[in-house]
Write a protein that holds these residues in place. Structure first.
Motif, PDB file in Angstrom:
ATOM      1  N   MET A   1     -38.003 -28.558 -13.760  1.00  0.00           N
ATOM      2  CA  MET A   1     -37.198 -27.707 -12.882  1.00  0.00           C
ATOM      3  C   MET A   1     -38.042 -26.559 -12.351  1.00  0.00           C
ATOM      4  O   MET A   1     -38.794 -25.937 -13.109  1.00  0.00           O
ATOM      5  CB  MET A   1     -35.988 -27.157 -13.646  1.00  0.00           C
ATOM      6  N   ASP A   2     -37.915 -26.269 -11.099  1.00  0.00           N
ATOM      7  CA  ASP A   2     -38.614 -25.150 -10.475  1.00  0.00           C
ATOM      8  C   ASP A   2     -37.591 -24.067 -10.156  1.00  0.00           C
ATOM      9  O   ASP A   2     -36.678 -24.273  -9.363  1.00  0.00           O
ATOM     10  CB  ASP A   2     -39.318 -25.615  -9.199  1.00  0.00           C
ATOM     11  N   LEU A   3     -37.756 -22.920 -10.792  1.00  0.00           N
ATOM     12  CA  LEU A   3     -36.821 -21.819 -10.568  1.00  0.00           C
ATOM     13  C   LEU A   3     -37.068 -21.115  -9.238  1.00  0.00           C
ATOM     14  O   LEU A   3     -36.255 -20.301  -8.808  1.00  0.00           O
ATOM     15  CB  LEU A   3     -36.943 -20.786 -11.698  1.00  0.00           C
ATOM     16  N   ASN A   4     -38.206 -21.381  -8.601  1.00  0.00           N
ATOM     17  CA  ASN A   4     -38.610 -20.691  -7.379  1.00  0.00           C
ATOM     18  C   ASN A   4     -38.793 -19.192  -7.594  1.00  0.00           C
ATOM     19  O   ASN A   4     -38.713 -18.404  -6.652  1.00  0.00           O
ATOM     20  CB  ASN A   4     -37.601 -20.936  -6.244  1.00  0.00           C
ATOM     21  N   THR A   5     -38.998 -18.800  -8.834  1.00  0.00           N
ATOM     22  CA  THR A   5     -39.256 -17.398  -9.168  1.00  0.00           C
ATOM     23  C   THR A   5     -39.895 -17.358 -10.543  1.00  0.00           C
ATOM     24  O   THR A   5     -39.665 -18.248 -11.369  1.00  0.00           O
ATOM     25  CB  THR A   5     -37.961 -16.570  -9.175  1.00  0.00           C
ATOM     26  N   GLU A   6     -40.687 -16.323 -10.775  1.00  0.00           N
ATOM     27  CA  GLU A   6     -41.261 -16.101 -12.107  1.00  0.00           C
ATOM     28  C   GLU A   6     -40.859 -14.738 -12.640  1.00  0.00           C
ATOM     29  O   GLU A   6     -41.441 -14.253 -13.604  1.00  0.00           O
ATOM     30  CB  GLU A   6     -42.785 -16.226 -12.069  1.00  0.00           C
ATOM     31  N   THR A   7     -39.852 -14.132 -12.015  1.00  0.00           N
ATOM     32  CA  THR A   7     -39.441 -12.795 -12.454  1.00  0.00           C
ATOM     33  C   THR A   7     -37.929 -12.700 -12.641  1.00  0.00           C
ATOM     34  O   THR A   7     -37.444 -12.692 -13.761  1.00  0.00           O
ATOM     35  CB  THR A   7     -39.928 -11.721 -11.455  1.00  0.00           C
ATOM     36  N   LEU A   8     -37.178 -12.673 -11.548  1.00  0.00           N
ATOM     37  CA  LEU A   8     -35.735 -12.471 -11.622  1.00  0.00           C
ATOM     38  C   LEU A   8     -35.001 -13.596 -10.903  1.00  0.00           C
ATOM     39  O   LEU A   8     -35.489 -14.152  -9.925  1.00  0.00           O
ATOM     40  CB  LEU A   8     -35.341 -11.143 -10.974  1.00  0.00           C
ATOM     41  N   ILE A   9     -33.807 -13.909 -11.408  1.00  0.00           N
ATOM     42  CA  ILE A   9     -32.928 -14.873 -10.747  1.00  0.00           C
ATOM     43  C   ILE A   9     -31.536 -14.258 -10.688  1.00  0.00           C
ATOM     44  O   ILE A   9     -31.122 -13.565 -11.623  1.00  0.00           O
ATOM     45  CB  ILE A   9     -32.918 -16.225 -11.501  1.00  0.00           C
ATOM     46  N   ASP A  10     -30.829 -14.442  -9.582  1.00  0.00           N
ATOM     47  CA  ASP A  10     -29.480 -13.891  -9.501  1.00  0.00           C
ATOM     48  C   ASP A  10     -28.450 -14.965  -9.850  1.00  0.00           C
ATOM     49  O   ASP A  10     -28.778 -16.144  -9.988  1.00  0.00           O
ATOM     50  CB  ASP A  10     -29.202 -13.249  -8.132  1.00  0.00           C
ATOM     51  N   VAL A  11     -27.216 -14.545 -10.008  1.00  0.00           N
ATOM     52  CA  VAL A  11     -26.180 -15.472 -10.462  1.00  0.00           C
ATOM     53  C   VAL A  11     -25.935 -16.593  -9.461  1.00  0.00           C
ATOM     54  O   VAL A  11     -25.616 -17.722  -9.848  1.00  0.00           O
ATOM     55  CB  VAL A  11     -24.856 -14.718 -10.766  1.00  0.00           C
ATOM     56  N   THR A  12     -26.113 -16.308  -8.184  1.00  0.00           N
ATOM     57  CA  THR A  12     -25.901 -17.343  -7.159  1.00  0.00           C
ATOM     58  C   THR A  12     -26.913 -18.470  -7.306  1.00  0.00           C
ATOM     59  O   THR A  12     -26.567 -19.659  -7.197  1.00  0.00           O
ATOM     60  CB  THR A  12     -26.000 -16.723  -5.753  1.00  0.00           C
ATOM     61  N   ALA A  13     -28.171 -18.116  -7.556  1.00  0.00           N
ATOM     62  CA  ALA A  13     -29.214 -19.129  -7.732  1.00  0.00           C
ATOM     63  C   ALA A  13     -29.087 -19.848  -9.063  1.00  0.00           C
ATOM     64  O   ALA A  13     -29.440 -21.025  -9.188  1.00  0.00           O
ATOM     65  CB  ALA A  13     -30.589 -18.482  -7.610  1.00  0.00           C
ATOM     66  N   LEU A  14     -28.578 -19.151 -10.086  1.00  0.00           N
ATOM     67  CA  LEU A  14     -28.449 -19.766 -11.414  1.00  0.00           C
ATOM     68  C   LEU A  14     -27.315 -20.777 -11.466  1.00  0.00           C
ATOM     69  O   LEU A  14     -27.431 -21.824 -12.130  1.00  0.00           O
ATOM     70  CB  LEU A  14     -28.222 -18.676 -12.471  1.00  0.00           C
ATOM     71  N   LYS A  15     -26.229 -20.507 -10.784  1.00  0.00           N
ATOM     72  CA  LYS A  15     -25.008 -21.308 -10.923  1.00  0.00           C
ATOM     73  C   LYS A  15     -25.238 -22.815 -10.776  1.00  0.00           C
ATOM     74  O   LYS A  15     -24.786 -23.590 -11.638  1.00  0.00           O
ATOM     75  CB  LYS A  15     -23.950 -20.822  -9.927  1.00  0.00           C
ATOM     76  N   VAL A 119     -40.040 -18.983 -16.113  1.00  0.00           N
ATOM     77  CA  VAL A 119     -39.094 -18.149 -16.844  1.00  0.00           C
ATOM     78  C   VAL A 119     -38.670 -16.995 -15.952  1.00  0.00           C
ATOM     79  O   VAL A 119     -39.486 -16.435 -15.212  1.00  0.00           O
ATOM     80  CB  VAL A 119     -39.698 -17.635 -18.173  1.00  0.00           C
ATOM     81  N   ALA A 120     -37.389 -16.652 -16.003  1.00  0.00           N
ATOM     82  CA  ALA A 120     -36.861 -15.549 -15.202  1.00  0.00           C
ATOM     83  C   ALA A 120     -35.754 -14.846 -15.966  1.00  0.00           C
ATOM     84  O   ALA A 120     -35.061 -15.444 -16.805  1.00  0.00           O
ATOM     85  CB  ALA A 120     -36.334 -16.056 -13.862  1.00  0.00           C
ATOM     86  N   VAL A 121     -35.586 -13.574 -15.681  1.00  0.00           N
ATOM     87  CA  VAL A 121     -34.499 -12.765 -16.234  1.00  0.00           C
ATOM     88  C   VAL A 121     -33.334 -12.797 -15.248  1.00  0.00           C
ATOM     89  O   VAL A 121     -33.525 -12.656 -14.033  1.00  0.00           O
ATOM     90  CB  VAL A 121     -34.968 -11.320 -16.472  1.00  0.00           C
ATOM     91  N   LEU A 122     -32.134 -12.989 -15.784  1.00  0.00           N
ATOM     92  CA  LEU A 122     -30.937 -12.972 -14.946  1.00  0.00           C
ATOM     93  C   LEU A 122     -30.665 -11.537 -14.500  1.00  0.00           C
ATOM     94  O   LEU A 122     -30.371 -10.661 -15.322  1.00  0.00           O
ATOM     95  CB  LEU A 122     -29.740 -13.530 -15.704  1.00  0.00           C
ATOM     96  N   ASN A 123     -30.763 -11.293 -13.210  1.00  0.00           N
ATOM     97  CA  ASN A 123     -30.586  -9.948 -12.668  1.00  0.00           C
ATOM     98  C   ASN A 123     -29.126  -9.524 -12.814  1.00  0.00           C
ATOM     99  O   ASN A 123     -28.227 -10.168 -12.278  1.00  0.00           O
ATOM    100  CB  ASN A 123     -31.006  -9.930 -11.201  1.00  0.00           C
TER     101      ASN A 123
END
Length: 285
Positions: A1-15, A119-123
């Motif tokens: 899986m590619d999160l397309n980020t290595e820092t923060l992810i928001d709830v819209t992208a996580l869902k 890895v990303a932190v949920l903003n």
């Protein structure tokens, strides 16, 4: 899986990622003053599919002495923790805490320390997830352990006592203390036995990385703020510390999110520094 980020992810992208087997969701809620509160909150209610990582027991090795209140585990010890969490190297990892990322950033940094970049932190953390109506569940979670990995930490990303002592006296380096201003100055000290700060450190409370809703400020704004502190220095000449190596990772995450990559962590931080009474301390601004 590619999160397309290595820092923060928001709830819209996580869902849309929730429930996928190649995503590991880790709850890091914690309270320094009530160490059991995070686990209790997790068992009351947590994001569906999440596992729990305890800052004291999972993200620290309390058997180590002289390294502060939250001693950084060895890579081998951390590998055992990741096995208990069910982590597999091909997984992407999203970590969250109650809201501001103060504890989630520690696991984010540790995973990067051993070379895991997805890895990303949920903003906004649990608070934002709950507000957005992401699926929740309750109760303790039984995890099938994964294979224990042979991990190696990136030694260039951490400083030991000798390296820190040299860096703090070298004007080409910048030591940033993430604690609140009143603790940095030594006006109060609610946790550690000695008040004050490491001589040579400047103060930038990690809370300055956040907006009024406990979300990280935009990257451009963070970059401008940190660049003001750095001056002509590069990110690689910055060392982060706090009380015990937890919220220092928040400033490190903020810098990385701002595109200022490569700063270091002094994991023992203030609580480790004062474990030797011969080390100097400063008070005031």
């Amino acid at each position: 899986m590619d999160l397309n980020t290595e820092t923060l992810i928001d709830v819209t992208a996580l869902k849309p990622l929730l429930g996928q087997t190649d995503l590991l969701l880790v709850d890091c809620r914690f309270d320094l003053m009530q160490p059991d509160a995070g686990r209790q909150a997790f068992e009351q209610l947590h994001l569906a599919g999440a596992v729990y990582a305890d800052v004291n027991q999972d993200l620290s090795d309390q058997s180590l002495t002289g390294l502060g209140r939250h001693p950084l585990p060895t890579p081998a010890h951390f590998a055992e923790t990741l096995s208990r969490l069910g982590f597999r190297p091909e997984q992407a990892v999203v970590v969250y805490d109650q809201g501001n990322g103060a504890y989630a950033a520690r696991l984010w940094w540790m995973l990067r320390w051993i070379g895991h970049r997805q890895v990303a932190v949920l903003n906004g953390g649990f608070q934002a997830a709950q507000k957005a109506g992401l699926p929740m569940t309750s109760g303790a979670v039984s995890v099938v352990p994964s294979q224990v990995l042979d991990l190696r930490g990136t030694t260039s990303s951490v400083l030991d006592y000798l390296a820190l002592d040299q860096a703090r006296q070298d004007p080409s380096w910048l030591l940033i203390d993430a604690r609140g201003a009143e603790r940095y100055r030594g006006d109060v000290e609610p946790i550690d036995p000695v008040a004050g700060h490491i001589p040579g450190a400047i103060n930038r409370p990690f809370t300055q990385n956040l907006d009024s809703e406990q979300r990280f400020l935009p990257p451009a704004e963070l970059r401008m703020q940190f660049q003001t502190l750095l001056g002509a220095r590069s990110a690689e000449q910055v060392v982060h510390q706090c009380g015990s190596g937890i919220t220092a990772c928040h400033n490190l995450l903020a810098m990385t999110h701002a595109g200022l990559v490569g700063s270091k962590l002094f994991a023992p931080s203030w609580s480790g520094w004062i474990s030797d009474p011969s080390r100097p301390i400063s008070r005031g601004d």
